[in-house]
Design an enzyme around this catalytic site. Structure first.
Site, short mmCIF file in Angstrom:
data_model
loop_
_atom_site.label_atom_id
_atom_site.label_comp_id
_atom_site.label_asym_id
_atom_site.label_seq_id
_atom_site.Cartn_x
_atom_site.Cartn_y
_atom_site.Cartn_z
N GLY A 9 -1.60 -8.11 -1.33
CA GLY A 9 -0.17 -7.86 -1.37
C GLY A 9 0.42 -7.34 -0.07
CG ASN A 10 -1.96 -5.01 2.75
OD1 ASN A 10 -2.66 -5.79 2.11
ND2 ASN A 10 -2.32 -4.53 3.91
CE LYS A 126 -3.44 -6.96 -14.75
NZ LYS A 126 -3.90 -6.12 -13.68
CE LYS A 209 -5.41 -11.04 -3.47
NZ LYS A 209 -5.61 -9.70 -3.95
CE LYS A 271 -8.65 -5.98 -3.42
NZ LYS A 271 -7.67 -7.02 -3.75
P1 ADP Z 1 -4.58 -6.16 -2.84
O1 ADP Z 1 -3.10 -6.20 -2.82
O2 ADP Z 1 -5.19 -6.53 -1.52
O3 ADP Z 1 -5.18 -6.90 -4.00
P2 ADP Z 1 -5.28 -3.66 -4.20
O4 ADP Z 1 -4.39 -2.47 -4.05
O5 ADP Z 1 -5.26 -4.39 -5.49
O6 ADP Z 1 -4.97 -4.61 -2.96
O7 ADP Z 1 -6.79 -3.21 -3.91
C1 ADP Z 1 -7.14 -2.49 -2.73
C2 ADP Z 1 -7.21 -1.00 -3.02
O8 ADP Z 1 -8.33 -0.70 -3.84
C3 ADP Z 1 -7.43 -0.12 -1.83
O9 ADP Z 1 -6.23 0.18 -1.15
C4 ADP Z 1 -8.05 1.15 -2.46
O10 ADP Z 1 -7.09 2.15 -2.61
C5 ADP Z 1 -8.49 0.70 -3.85
N1 ADP Z 1 -9.86 1.04 -4.24
C6 ADP Z 1 -10.23 1.40 -5.48
N2 ADP Z 1 -11.53 1.63 -5.58
C7 ADP Z 1 -12.05 1.40 -4.34
C8 ADP Z 1 -13.38 1.46 -3.78
N3 ADP Z 1 -14.43 1.81 -4.53
N4 ADP Z 1 -13.55 1.16 -2.47
C9 ADP Z 1 -12.49 0.83 -1.70
N5 ADP Z 1 -11.21 0.74 -2.17
C10 ADP Z 1 -10.99 1.02 -3.47
MG MG Z 2 -4.87 -6.38 -6.14
#
Ligand code: ADP
Ligand code: MG
Length: 309
Positions: A9-10, A126, A209, A271
């Site tokens: 998203g970022n 959701k 996604k 992820k």
């Molecule tokens: P995107 O928009 O890229 O899908 P998300 O916000 O869904 O991003 O996922 C990334 C976030 O996951 C990071 O910013 C972090 O805060 C969070 N996160 C949660 N658990 C973990 C972990 N174990 N290791 C690293 N990041 C984590």
């Molecule tokens: Mg995400």
């Protein structure tokens, strides 16, 4: 080499930004400048999230409801694929031209098949759209057979299911395109559809996604899946004093960490699941890292590298 890249998203909308088109275009330029180097020698399929964009579009539909009929949520998904696809396609094309790379970019409207029997349909989780009063929520529930929940004291919100992606309707087309073009596909996880009595029908749901990206990566025979987000590494004990970054990790080890509860289900969890699933189904390597580290990570020097074993 074939590489599938999932943009978080970022890459398009940063926290605190209003979300004008120009802001998103500027973010896209920055994000893509990191990736253009790879496009000289590799066959790239790009995919992206659509959470903030589809949320805003849904809101526009709600606010204009008296003047023009709101579009169903699957149509909103298709609209954001066009919106974000256009943005990425144009910015990427410009970046390629600037680097003298003779490649063209195509965005494909992509449908993701989900199972109508998926457990998620029995338990929508959701939230989408804005907050409403209990009376309004009850009216929507009665009139339209929707599910609404009370969201931690802030009001009522509509919730939709998040089923598992099963297959991609346009798989063969994407496979053909990737040999020749840079392809943007499965945006927002793809438009969720079910196959019933021999016909596809859009459903009101959201698809993660990252889970969709691993399906896409497998479908096109990618060797590498890159999930680009806002952290450099996956961590264990995330946010705690004994937090530890994971470098190279086998799927077996990563599965164990996952079972131990190190990865939040709404962010890092999918992820990690996507990475495991890709590598266990024939992928050579899955990478989870930040956008700025993409190139170094592809060269094995950065990020979390998930390998078979
Ligand atoms: P995107 O928009 O890229 O899908 P998300 O916000 O869904 O991003 O996922 C990334 C976030 O996951 C990071 O910013 C972090 O805060 C969070 N996160 C949660 N658990 C973990 C972990 N174990 N290791 C690293 N990041 C984590
Ligand atoms: Mg995400």
């Amino acid at each position: 080499m074939r590489i599938t890249i999932a943009l978080g998203g970022n890459a398009l909308l940063q926290a605190g930004q209003e979300g004008t088109f120009e802001q998103q275009a500027q973010n896209a330029r920055t994000a893509l400048s990191q990736l253009v180097e790879m496009m000289k020698e590799h066959h790239i399929v790009l995919t992206h999230g659509n959470g903030p964009q589809v949320g805003k579009l849904h809101l526009q539909n709600e606010l204009a409801r008296e003047k023009t009929p709101p579009m169903p949520f699957d149509v909103c998904g298709a609209m954001t694929q066009g919106q974000i696809g256009y943005l990425l396609q144009q910015q990427l094309q410009n970046e390629l031209l600037r680097h003298g790379i003779k490649r063209q970019v195509v965005t494909l409207i992509t449908q993701t098949v989900v199972d109508p029997e998926d457990e998620a349909f029995k338990n929508p989780t959701k939230p989408i759209g804005s907050f409403y009063s209990a009376e309004e929520a009850k009216k929507f529930m009665a009139e339209k057979n929707e599910v609404w929940i009370e969201d931690s004291g802030r009001g009522w919100r509509k919730v939709v299911p998040s089923p598992e992606p099963r297959s991609i309707v346009e798989e063969e087309i994407i496979k053909d395109l990737v040999d020749k073009y840079i392809v943007i596909a499965s945006g927002g996880g793809g438009i969720p559809v079910v196959l019933e009595n021999g016909v596809y029908r859009g459903v009101e749901a959201v698809i993660d996604k990252d889970l969709a990206a691993q399906l896409l990566a497998r479908a096109v025979g990618s060797e590498v899946l890159m999930i680009l987000t806002d952290v450099s590494h996956v961590a264990i004990n995330y946010g705690k004093p004994d937090q530890k970054q994971i470098g190279t990790v086998t799927t077996t080890e990563l599965r164990r960490y996952h079972a131990e509860g190190h990865f939040a289900s709404g962010s890092m969890g999918p992820k990690v699941r996507a990475a495991i699933s890709f590598v266990e189904n024939g992928g050579k390597r899955a990478i989870i890292t930040s956008l700025e580290r993409a190139l170094a990570a592809l060269n094995g020097k950065e990020g979390t590298q998930v390998i078979p074993g």
